[in-house]
Design a protein around this motif. Structure first.
Motif, short mmCIF file in Angstrom:
data_model
loop_
_atom_site.label_atom_id
_atom_site.label_comp_id
_atom_site.label_asym_id
_atom_site.label_seq_id
_atom_site.Cartn_x
_atom_site.Cartn_y
_atom_site.Cartn_z
N VAL A 2 0.86 -1.18 0.00
CA VAL A 2 0.00 0.00 0.00
C VAL A 2 0.90 1.23 0.00
O VAL A 2 1.80 1.37 0.81
N ARG A 3 0.70 2.10 -0.94
CA ARG A 3 1.54 3.28 -1.05
C ARG A 3 0.66 4.40 -1.59
O ARG A 3 0.17 4.36 -2.69
N TRP A 4 0.38 5.36 -0.76
CA TRP A 4 -0.32 6.52 -1.28
C TRP A 4 0.30 7.74 -0.64
O TRP A 4 1.18 7.62 0.20
N PHE A 5 -0.13 8.90 -1.07
CA PHE A 5 0.62 10.09 -0.75
C PHE A 5 -0.17 11.01 0.15
O PHE A 5 -1.13 11.62 -0.28
N LYS A 103 -13.54 1.03 -13.41
CA LYS A 103 -13.14 -0.13 -14.19
C LYS A 103 -12.28 -0.98 -13.27
O LYS A 103 -11.27 -0.47 -12.74
N ARG A 104 -12.68 -2.18 -13.08
CA ARG A 104 -11.99 -3.06 -12.14
C ARG A 104 -10.49 -3.17 -12.46
O ARG A 104 -10.12 -3.40 -13.61
N GLY A 105 -9.66 -2.98 -11.47
CA GLY A 105 -8.22 -3.15 -11.62
C GLY A 105 -7.50 -1.94 -12.22
O GLY A 105 -6.26 -1.91 -12.26
N ALA A 132 -11.47 2.49 -1.43
CA ALA A 132 -11.33 1.02 -1.37
C ALA A 132 -10.61 0.50 -2.61
O ALA A 132 -9.87 -0.49 -2.55
N GLY A 133 -10.79 1.20 -3.73
CA GLY A 133 -10.14 0.77 -4.98
C GLY A 133 -8.68 1.17 -5.05
O GLY A 133 -7.97 0.79 -5.99
N GLY A 134 -8.21 1.96 -4.06
CA GLY A 134 -6.79 2.28 -4.00
C GLY A 134 -6.42 3.69 -4.44
O GLY A 134 -5.23 3.98 -4.63
N ALA A 135 -7.40 4.58 -4.61
CA ALA A 135 -7.09 5.94 -5.08
C ALA A 135 -6.09 6.62 -4.14
O ALA A 135 -6.16 6.47 -2.92
N ASP A 136 -5.18 7.40 -4.73
CA ASP A 136 -4.22 8.16 -3.93
C ASP A 136 -4.85 9.42 -3.37
O ASP A 136 -4.38 9.98 -2.38
N GLY A 137 -5.88 9.92 -4.06
CA GLY A 137 -6.53 11.14 -3.61
C GLY A 137 -7.89 11.27 -4.26
O GLY A 137 -8.22 10.53 -5.19
N LEU A 138 -8.68 12.21 -3.73
CA LEU A 138 -10.03 12.41 -4.25
C LEU A 138 -10.17 13.84 -4.77
O LEU A 138 -9.52 14.76 -4.28
N ILE A 139 -11.03 13.99 -5.75
CA ILE A 139 -11.51 15.32 -6.13
C ILE A 139 -12.98 15.34 -5.75
O ILE A 139 -13.77 14.53 -6.24
N ALA A 140 -13.32 16.23 -4.84
CA ALA A 140 -14.70 16.33 -4.35
C ALA A 140 -15.43 17.35 -5.21
O ALA A 140 -15.13 18.54 -5.15
N GLN A 141 -16.36 16.85 -6.04
CA GLN A 141 -17.05 17.76 -6.95
C GLN A 141 -18.40 18.18 -6.37
O GLN A 141 -19.19 17.35 -5.91
N GLY A 142 -18.66 19.47 -6.43
CA GLY A 142 -19.96 19.99 -6.00
C GLY A 142 -20.91 20.12 -7.18
O GLY A 142 -20.49 20.13 -8.34
N ARG A 143 -22.16 20.28 -6.84
CA ARG A 143 -23.20 20.33 -7.86
C ARG A 143 -23.15 21.63 -8.68
O ARG A 143 -23.71 21.71 -9.77
N GLU A 144 -22.46 22.64 -8.18
CA GLU A 144 -22.36 23.90 -8.91
C GLU A 144 -21.32 23.85 -10.03
O GLU A 144 -21.14 24.81 -10.78
N ALA A 145 -20.62 22.72 -10.15
CA ALA A 145 -19.53 22.58 -11.12
C ALA A 145 -20.05 22.64 -12.55
O ALA A 145 -21.21 22.33 -12.83
N GLY A 146 -19.16 23.04 -13.45
CA GLY A 146 -19.48 23.02 -14.87
C GLY A 146 -19.20 21.65 -15.45
O GLY A 146 -18.44 20.87 -14.90
N GLY A 147 -19.83 21.36 -16.58
CA GLY A 147 -19.60 20.07 -17.24
C GLY A 147 -20.42 18.96 -16.61
O GLY A 147 -21.46 19.22 -15.98
N HIS A 148 -19.95 17.74 -16.77
CA HIS A 148 -20.71 16.60 -16.25
C HIS A 148 -20.61 16.51 -14.74
O HIS A 148 -19.61 16.89 -14.15
N LEU A 149 -21.66 16.00 -14.16
CA LEU A 149 -21.79 16.08 -12.71
C LEU A 149 -21.89 14.71 -12.05
O LEU A 149 -22.79 13.92 -12.35
#
Ligand SMILES: Cc1cc2nc3c(=O)[nH]c(=O)nc-3n(C[C@H](O)[C@H](O)[C@H](O)COP(=O)(O)O)c2cc1C
Length: 334
Positions: A2-5, A103-105, A132-149
């Motif tokens: 396990v290695r994340w930053f 996408k698995r894996g 749980a899938g191993g992401a190093d970090g998250l981007i927390a998107q709010g509903r006010e964002a542009g583009g796909h939601l």
């Protein structure tokens, strides 16, 4: 292994001078010119999804224009080809931002190649799955964002949930970021950095149709809709135009005819990302077939009435087009 930053490491690891990331904007909007300019200004430049071959060339161009800086790539899961993943791995990009699917894996595969993987999420459940899938970090998107939601609530309301799930992993905030006060507020609330889309769309280096950018300067409203959903019927935030006025209900959602076209065309995304210019040519405000493609530079100005004018709520506060370098400066807390 396990290695994340942890958060403290992320800016160093990505060689960022400022905690500001430019969102990968697909369909040709965020290419090498924008990503390199952001990277040279000390932020994280991100390439939006194009074909695998174009992506390879764009990565090379960013490296040439912004030597020594991190290169990030946005992978849109619904349109992902194996070729895109291979290009990222072979080119050894620094960061991949996964969005709008799983996408698995895939996370493990990218991380095994030494790539830092961020996942954009909009609910606690998505955050849990990303971690749980191993992401190093998250981007927390709010509903006010542009583009796909994926965002379902205001970004700052969702942030505490994302932080709680992320633990020591960094969380960047996306949605509602237009100036340095927004960045300061996000950092004070616990974010490690911010992601801005609309603000960077409004730069000289973005490959957007100028009439589209002018619409943002004059915007007084955005709408959440699913109208531009041919092959990808996910909610998105856009500016109103002739197409939305004709085919959206009062609540912003598509009327029955385009909604049916969007639903039945969903499996087309399996074809992956392809040059869909010809489809956009067929599009018109009078015909209820609306692809997700935005009007890029070089398309006729009249297309702003038929194509998706992606923009976040920040469009109401953004009144000029600047250089990407200036945008990074404007988003950086003093
Ligand atoms: C023109 C435009 C295109 C976008 N395209 C993508 C995309 O291809 N992939 C993605 O993950 N997010 C995309 N987004 C959403 C951004 O990742 C980000 O969540 C959003 O821009 C943040 O809100 P803001 O526009 O208010 O800054 C797009 C946003 C805009 C404005």
């Amino acid at each position: 292994m396990v290695r994340w930053f942890p958060m403290v490491d992320v800016l160093d690891r990505l060689r960022l001078d400022v905690p500001v990331a430019q969102a990968g904007m697909g369909g040709g909007i965020a290419g090498a010119a924008l990503a390199a300019a952001v990277a040279n200004a000390g932020g994280l430049g991100t390439l939006g999804l194009v074909t695998a071959r174009q992506l390879r060339s764009a990565i090379d161009q960013v490296r040439a224009k912004a030597p020594g800086r991190a290169v990030a790539v946005n992978l849109l899961l619904p349109f992902l080809h194996r070729g895109h993943v291979d290009v990222c791995v072979r080119a050894g990009v620094d960061v991949v931002v996964l969005a709008f699917g799983e996408k698995r894996g895939l996370i493990g595969h990218l991380r095994d190649a030494g790539i830092v993987v961020f996942v954009m999420v909009g609910t606690r459940k998505q955050a849990l799955r990303a971690v749980a899938g191993g992401a190093d970090g998250l981007i927390a998107q709010g509903r006010e964002a542009g583009g796909h939601l994926v965002g379902t609530m205001p970004a700052l309301d969702f942030l505490p949930q994302a932080l709680a799930v992320a633990g020591q992993r960094p969380v960047f905030l996306a949605g509602g970021i237009a100036d340095r006060a927004d960045t300061s507020t996000a950092l004070a609330a616990g974010a490690s950095g911010v992601v801005a889309g609309t603000r960077f769309l409004m730069t000289d280096e973005a490959n957007a149709n100028r009439a589209y950018q002018r619409r943002i300067i004059n915007a007084d409203k955005t709408i959440e809709t699913n109208l531009f959903g041919f092959s990808w019927p996910l909610r998105h935030r856009v500016l109103p135009n002739d197409a939305t006025r004709r085919w959206c209900r009062d609540d912003g959602m598509a009327k029955a005819v385009p909604a049916v076209f969007n639903t039945v065309s969903g499996p087309l995304s399996l074809l992956g990302y392809f040059e869909a210019g010809p489809l956009l040519r067929l599009q018109s405000p009078g015909r209820p077939l609306f692809t997700p493609l935005p009007p890029v530079a070089g398309t006729p100005d009249s297309w702003v009435e038929r194509a998706a004018l992606y923009a976040g709520e920040t469009a109401l506060r953004i009144g000029e087009i600047t250089s990407a370098e200036q945008a990074v400066r404007d988003l950086t807390p003093e």
